[in-house]
Design an enzyme around this catalytic site. Structure first.
Site, PDB file in Angstrom:
ATOM      1  N   ALA A  74      -4.820  -6.801   2.463  1.00 14.56           N
ATOM      2  CA  ALA A  74      -4.749  -7.280   1.087  1.00 14.56           C
ATOM      3  C   ALA A  74      -4.535  -5.708   0.205  1.00 14.56           C
ATOM      4  O   ALA A  74      -4.491  -5.740  -1.035  1.00 14.56           O
ATOM      5  CB  ALA A  74      -5.867  -7.824   0.453  1.00 14.56           C
ATOM      6  N   ALA A  75      -4.174  -4.572   0.851  1.00 14.15           N
ATOM      7  CA  ALA A  75      -3.862  -3.483   0.138  1.00 14.15           C
ATOM      8  C   ALA A  75      -2.569  -3.467  -0.635  1.00 14.15           C
ATOM      9  O   ALA A  75      -2.645  -3.204  -2.094  1.00 14.15           O
ATOM     10  CB  ALA A  75      -3.885  -2.127   1.061  1.00 14.15           C
ATOM     11  N   GLY A  76      -1.593  -4.057  -0.209  1.00 15.56           N
ATOM     12  CA  GLY A  76      -0.353  -4.506  -0.689  1.00 15.56           C
ATOM     13  C   GLY A  76      -0.575  -5.374  -1.979  1.00 15.56           C
ATOM     14  O   GLY A  76      -0.053  -4.957  -3.188  1.00 15.56           O
ATOM     15  N   ASP A  77      -1.365  -6.379  -1.803  1.00 21.46           N
ATOM     16  CA  ASP A  77      -1.626  -7.336  -2.921  1.00 21.46           C
ATOM     17  C   ASP A  77      -2.353  -6.672  -3.923  1.00 21.46           C
ATOM     18  O   ASP A  77      -2.261  -7.051  -5.016  1.00 21.46           O
ATOM     19  CB  ASP A  77      -2.182  -8.430  -2.206  1.00 21.46           C
TER      20      ASP A  77
END
Length: 305
Positions: A250-253
């Site tokens: 979820a880093a990109g999210d």
């Protein structure tokens, strides 16, 4: 100023196990732990935008199972408007995630109810789109729905963000004109542009190709190397904050949600990118998808540190 961000996308229950390393074909590993965590790229980005200062509405579908109830409740707990999250017969979307001891992950997604998010469903909630400042889409829902949502948001004059994840092939050519900000990671930028991305220079080459295809502006997220912004006239590299990664899920999210929230609140592009980067950096220091996403006060405290 409180922003209005609408996210059109997926809701998945993440089934997460931690293991010493990612398994090879035919191999059985003994894992460290297991957890069920609310996720889905759409829902993750909605939670990120909400925690990071925006007023958020979600458009999506969940199943008639217990996961569907849990996924909606998780969004409501973040004060996200769920009037456009529809329940359909069958199972909710799930993501099977393995995280290794180096914090890298491998993910298998089963669409479930996300496949029922059709253009007709989006049309039913057109009033939600009309109230938006920023509209975000990803690729965990049917392509026809993504294309419809992008074009409708453009017709309404909204700021349109596409996070092309997961991407394994070029986007339909007629989507690009509707996209203000295309935000791929290295592998997604390569899949969309045909340019292998393994350095800052090749990221610039890929971004140049994507803008030539018609995207307004491109932000290539480069993990620990930060991100690259391209607008057709030049490039700017934004180094990533230095942190010790525990789980990159979820880093990109988190980056996308933080960027959207900051942009919709009136921050400049550069400020919004830095804001999203700090939020993403904080997220990788924690395990899980939505549980790892920081709040606006945490990002502000990091900036002051």
């Amino acid at each position: 100023m409180t922003a209005n961000v609408v996210v059109i996308g997926s809701l998945n229950m993440d089934l997460v196990t931690r293991a010493p390393r990612l398994p090879r074909g035919g191999e059985t590993l003994i894992g460290h732990s297991f957890a069920t965590v609310s996720g889905g790229k759409g829902a993750n980005q909605a939670v990120a935008a909400a925690r990071l200062g925006a007023r958020v509405s979600m458009v999506g579908c969940v199943g008639s199972d217990d996961y569907g109830v849990q996924l909606r409740d998780a969004l409501k707990a973040e004060q996200i408007d769920c009037q456009a999250v529809s329940a359909v017969e069958g199972s909710s979307g799930v993501a099977l995630i393995v995280v290794d001891d180096d914090s890298q992950n491998a993910i298998v997604i089963v669409a479930g109810a996300n496949g029922a998010l059709t253009p007709a469903v989006v049309e039913r909630f057109d009033a939600v789109l009309q109230g938006a400042d920023v509209v975000i889409c990803q690729l965990e829902i049917p392509d026809a729905t993504v294309g419809h949502a992008l074009k409708r948001a453009r017709a309404l004059g909204k700021t349109v963000i596409l996070n092309p994840a997961p991407a394994s092939r070029p986007l339909p050519a007629d989507w690009f004109a509707a996209i203000d900000y295309l935000i791929p990671n290295e592998s997604e930028a390569a899949a969309l542009s045909g340019v292998t991305v393994d350095s800052l220079q090749t990221a610039e080459n890929a971004a140049t190709q994507l803008i030539a295809m018609g995207a307004g502006k491109v932000i290539v997220t480069l993990g620990a190397q930060g991100s690259l912004f391209a607008n057709g006239t030049g490039f700017e590299h934004f180094p990533a904050p230095a942190v010790k990664a525990v789980d990159t899920t979820a880093a990109g999210d988190t980056f996308v949600g933080g960027f959207a929230a900051a942009l919709a609140s009136g921050k400049s592009e550069a400020e919004a990118i830095r804001y999203g980067q700090i939020a993403a950096a904080l997220s990788v220091t924690r395990a899980g998808a939505q549980p790892s996403i920081p709040t606006m006060s945490e990002v502000q405290a990091f900036k002051l540190a």
